[in-house]
Design a protein around this motif. Sequence first.
Motif, PDB file in Angstrom:
ATOM      1  N   SER A 136     -14.004  -3.624  -9.238  1.00 55.53           N
ATOM      2  CA  SER A 136     -13.037  -4.559  -8.684  1.00 55.53           C
ATOM      3  C   SER A 136     -13.561  -5.981  -8.838  1.00 55.53           C
ATOM      4  O   SER A 136     -14.610  -6.209  -9.452  1.00 55.53           O
ATOM      5  N   ASP A 158      -7.518  -7.452  -3.456  1.00 54.21           N
ATOM      6  CA  ASP A 158      -6.782  -6.193  -3.411  1.00 54.21           C
ATOM      7  C   ASP A 158      -5.796  -6.023  -4.556  1.00 54.21           C
ATOM      8  O   ASP A 158      -4.985  -5.112  -4.541  1.00 54.21           O
ATOM      9  N   LEU A 182      -9.094  -2.937   3.332  1.00 56.98           N
ATOM     10  CA  LEU A 182      -9.530  -2.258   2.120  1.00 56.98           C
ATOM     11  C   LEU A 182     -11.052  -2.152   2.082  1.00 56.98           C
ATOM     12  O   LEU A 182     -11.607  -1.077   1.810  1.00 56.98           O
ATOM     13  N   LEU A 217     -16.242   2.390  -8.160  1.00 52.78           N
ATOM     14  CA  LEU A 217     -14.982   1.664  -8.221  1.00 52.78           C
ATOM     15  C   LEU A 217     -15.308   0.291  -8.788  1.00 52.78           C
ATOM     16  O   LEU A 217     -16.334  -0.304  -8.446  1.00 52.78           O
ATOM     17  N   ALA A 255      -8.186  -2.905  -9.362  1.00 50.29           N
ATOM     18  CA  ALA A 255      -9.271  -1.935  -9.183  1.00 50.29           C
ATOM     19  C   ALA A 255      -9.159  -0.857 -10.250  1.00 50.29           C
ATOM     20  O   ALA A 255      -8.061  -0.500 -10.684  1.00 50.29           O
ATOM     21  N   TRP A 265       0.821  -1.209   0.000  1.00 49.89           N
ATOM     22  CA  TRP A 265       0.000   0.000   0.000  1.00 49.89           C
ATOM     23  C   TRP A 265       0.854   1.258   0.000  1.00 49.89           C
ATOM     24  O   TRP A 265       0.461   2.287  -0.546  1.00 49.89           O
ATOM     25  N   LYS A 285      -8.651   8.385  -3.038  1.00 48.61           N
ATOM     26  CA  LYS A 285      -9.051   7.890  -1.716  1.00 48.61           C
ATOM     27  C   LYS A 285      -8.613   6.434  -1.522  1.00 48.61           C
ATOM     28  O   LYS A 285      -8.120   6.066  -0.463  1.00 48.61           O
ATOM     29  N   TYR A 286      -8.790   5.612  -2.531  1.00 46.63           N
ATOM     30  CA  TYR A 286      -8.379   4.201  -2.482  1.00 46.63           C
ATOM     31  C   TYR A 286      -6.908   4.078  -2.090  1.00 46.63           C
ATOM     32  O   TYR A 286      -6.528   3.233  -1.275  1.00 46.63           O
ATOM     33  N   CYS A 287      -6.077   4.936  -2.674  1.00 45.55           N
ATOM     34  CA  CYS A 287      -4.626   4.846  -2.465  1.00 45.55           C
ATOM     35  C   CYS A 287      -4.172   5.403  -1.118  1.00 45.55           C
ATOM     36  O   CYS A 287      -2.985   5.342  -0.794  1.00 45.55           O
ATOM     37  N   MET A 344      -9.847   6.927  -6.904  1.00 44.47           N
ATOM     38  CA  MET A 344      -8.598   6.210  -6.652  1.00 44.47           C
ATOM     39  C   MET A 344      -7.665   6.993  -5.731  1.00 44.47           C
ATOM     40  O   MET A 344      -6.801   6.409  -5.076  1.00 44.47           O
ATOM     41  N   VAL A 363     -18.796  -0.140  -4.984  1.00 46.41           N
ATOM     42  CA  VAL A 363     -17.938  -1.009  -5.787  1.00 46.41           C
ATOM     43  C   VAL A 363     -18.788  -1.894  -6.687  1.00 46.41           C
ATOM     44  O   VAL A 363     -19.716  -2.559  -6.217  1.00 46.41           O
ATOM     45  N   LEU A 373     -13.176   1.364   2.079  1.00 47.99           N
ATOM     46  CA  LEU A 373     -14.114   1.757   1.022  1.00 47.99           C
ATOM     47  C   LEU A 373     -15.486   2.054   1.601  1.00 47.99           C
ATOM     48  O   LEU A 373     -16.158   3.015   1.205  1.00 47.99           O
TER      49      LEU A 373
END
Length: 266
Positions: free
Chosen positions: A145, A158, A191, A143, A161, A99, A170-172, A168, A202, A195
Motif C-alpha cells: 500500500s 485507503d 483500516l 499487503l 492496496a 467499504w 480479510k482487508y475487504c 485481501m 504492510v 490490519l
Amino acid sequence: MKTALYLPGHIRGFKETYDSLYFSIIGPNDCDIYISTSTALTKVYEDRIETVYMDKDELEKEIRSVYGERLKGLIIEEESKEDVQASISDDNPNRSKQWLRLKQCHEMAKNSGIRYYFAVRTRTDLKYPKKKLTWSSRSTKFLYSISHVDPGIAKFYDFFAIGSFIIMDKYCQLIDVWDESSGRLRSEKQLGAWLDKNNIDVIDIANIFVPIVVRVDPRLNNGYWVGMNEFGHLREDNEVMALRIDHDAIEAKRLQPSAGITKEKK
C-alpha cells in the motif's frame, strides 16, 4: 497468475484514466475487473459537492464499452443526494459506503468460479506513473500500500492496496466491524487498526509508485481535469520500470518493509 481488480465507489474519470490503469496494472497482471458504483458522478470541493446523475442503463453501457471483456462483475446503485453526501463526507455516520462497495466487489470475485491469486483495490480517478507494477508468488505474505503523508493521521491511504486473494479477503471485511462513532478520517484509521489486529504486514510502495488523483471529471467542468499533488511525495517520472521486491532481504535482515524494495529497469 490471475488477479482481480476492484473499483469500488463513484466512478469519476474512468474513461480518462483507463489507458494509464491498463498500462500499469491491468495488462501486466492479467486482471479481471469488478466494479460496484452508483449513478452519481461527484467532484468534492472543500465546501461543496458537485454531482451529475447518470442514467443507469447509459452508465452501464459506457462502463462496459471501456472495460470490455475484462469486466466480470458490475453493480450500479441508484443513489440519492443524501446517499452521495454520506458516501463522501468523513464526518457522516454512513462514511462506510466505500467499504460496502469494496466487499461487494470481492464477493463477486469469490463467487465467479475463477481462481484468483491476487487482488487489487484502487479507484477510477487515479492516473498512474508510467511504470508497470508487477508481482509474483513471492508477494503472497504481505499487503502492499501507500503510506500516508502524515503518519499522525494514519499509517496508509485507503485508496490503493495489493495483496494475495487470502489477505485481501480479510482487508475487504472492514465493513463488518465498522465503527460509525470513531470520528473524522475514520476510514484510514480503522483500516490501520484492522490490519494490525489481523497481523497483516504492510509494505510501503510510496517511494516508487504513487498515482496522481484526478479530482475533476470532464463532465463536471467543461472538459478540464487536474492531477492534484496532494500527497507530498509525488513526482514526475516517465520511466517505464517494473517493481521488484526483495523478500529475502526483508525476512533475513528484518529490514523496514520499504527498505526491502528495489527497482529493476525493464
